[in-house]
Scaffold this motif. Structure first.
Motif, mmCIF file in Angstrom:
data_model
loop_
_atom_site.group_PDB
_atom_site.id
_atom_site.type_symbol
_atom_site.label_atom_id
_atom_site.label_comp_id
_atom_site.label_asym_id
_atom_site.label_seq_id
_atom_site.Cartn_x
_atom_site.Cartn_y
_atom_site.Cartn_z
ATOM 1 N N GLU A 284 0.836 -1.214 0.000
ATOM 2 C CA GLU A 284 0.000 0.000 0.000
ATOM 3 C C GLU A 284 0.864 1.255 0.000
ATOM 4 O OE1 GLU A 284 -2.378 -0.582 3.451
ATOM 5 O OE2 GLU A 284 -3.852 -1.872 2.427
ATOM 6 N N ILE A 285 1.953 1.248 0.779
ATOM 7 C CA ILE A 285 2.855 2.406 0.826
ATOM 8 C C ILE A 285 3.513 2.614 -0.530
ATOM 9 C CG2 ILE A 285 5.024 3.264 1.809
ATOM 10 C CD1 ILE A 285 4.245 1.876 4.430
ATOM 11 N N ALA A 286 3.938 1.511 -1.152
ATOM 12 C CA ALA A 286 4.571 1.618 -2.471
ATOM 13 C C ALA A 286 3.600 2.204 -3.492
ATOM 14 C CB ALA A 286 5.052 0.243 -2.926
ATOM 15 N N MET A 287 2.378 1.735 -3.489
ATOM 16 C CA MET A 287 1.379 2.247 -4.432
ATOM 17 C C MET A 287 1.080 3.723 -4.171
ATOM 18 S SD MET A 287 -1.180 -1.073 -4.574
ATOM 19 C CE MET A 287 -2.392 -0.240 -5.606
ATOM 20 N N ALA A 288 1.095 4.108 -2.897
ATOM 21 C CA ALA A 288 0.874 5.515 -2.562
ATOM 22 C C ALA A 288 2.028 6.388 -3.046
ATOM 23 C CB ALA A 288 0.704 5.665 -1.053
ATOM 24 N N ASN A 289 3.179 5.757 -3.270
ATOM 25 C CA ASN A 289 4.344 6.474 -3.785
ATOM 26 C C ASN A 289 4.549 6.222 -5.282
ATOM 27 O OD1 ASN A 289 6.188 7.864 -1.514
ATOM 28 N ND2 ASN A 289 5.121 6.099 -0.634
ATOM 29 N N LYS A 290 3.459 5.879 -5.971
ATOM 30 C CA LYS A 290 3.408 5.766 -7.436
ATOM 31 C C LYS A 290 4.094 4.536 -8.009
ATOM 32 C CE LYS A 290 3.024 10.784 -7.990
ATOM 33 N NZ LYS A 290 3.565 12.007 -8.635
#
Length: 235
Positions: free
Chosen positions: A199-205
């Motif tokens: 989720e954190i990775a996706m939030a960072n594009k």
């Protein structure tokens, strides 16, 4: 052609001495002598041709007689790969990725990581050996191990991907790759990335991707990703 590595020479160097261990290899194993030529790189793209001008049991010196800067690839690949539980598997990845073509490697420590310490000096030697074996004049950069959160908070250019095994909506990596661009790919540990990390990775594009229909080991996934990028850029 056999390629040697010496990080201290540059385009202004005219003469230099090999280290003791490599001098012995040149003299005792390869049986080189005064007047013989050697190919050397500094890992920054330069290919030097040197002529041996002195040999002894433990010392070999040479004069640079020509130099040429090798062209750099038109893309840049950065793989952030979690250290594997067994060191030899990570070392295999380092060797093969260098042979295929990679620019930067960052060991990332994740929530499910079983190994959190790396042997950087040993890893560096493996990269150097693989670079020489593959006749590549560019040595991949090996970063220090870093926590997932610290890594993901950096600024990145180009395409960003995270490969994971969670049953979520993912795209096939090879269908998204663009040639001649910077690419960063995250590969998790044996226990995969945690849901929070994804989720954190996706939030960072970072775009979630799959590397195929089968479940791959960490080191295998890293090589598949590396080869996929190389293949797209060879078409």
């Amino acid at each position: 052609m056999q390629l040697f590595y010496n990080k201290d020479i540059n385009e202004k160097t005219s003469q230099f001495a090999f280290q003791k261990e490599e001098s012995r290899h040149i003299i005792k194993v390869l049986r080189k002598s005064v007047g013989d030529q050697l190919h050397i790189t500094n890992g920054n793209g330069w290919l030097f041709i040197a002529e041996i001008d002195f040999v002894s049991n433990n010392k070999c010196t040479a004069q640079i007689i020509s130099k040429e800067k090798q062209p750099k690839r038109e893309y840049s690949l950065h793989l952030a790969v979690a250290p594997t539980k067994m060191n030899d598997r990570y070392e295999w990845f380092l060797e093969k990725a260098t042979e295929i073509g990679i620019d930067t490697i960052t060991p990332i420590i994740c929530d499910h990581s079983e190994r959190k310490v790396i042997k950087k000096e040993r890893f560096e030697r493996i990269l150097q050996s693989a670079m020489k074996q593959s006749l590549n004049c560019y040595l991949p950069k090996l970063n220090d191990a870093v926590g997932f959160g610290d890594f993901i908070s950096q600024d990145f250019d180009g395409q960003l991907f995270i490969a994971h095994c969670e049953e979520t909506n993912k795209k096939v990596l090879k269908t998204l790759l663009q040639a001649k661009t910077d690419i960063t790919i995250l590969i998790g540990p044996e226990g995969d990335f945690s849901v929070k990390e994804i989720e954190i990775a996706m939030a960072n594009k970072f775009i979630p991707v799959t590397l195929g229909e089968t479940r791959l080991r960490t080191e295998t996934a890293a090589i598949v990703a590396c080869h996929s990028v190389a293949f797209v850029n060879e078409m």
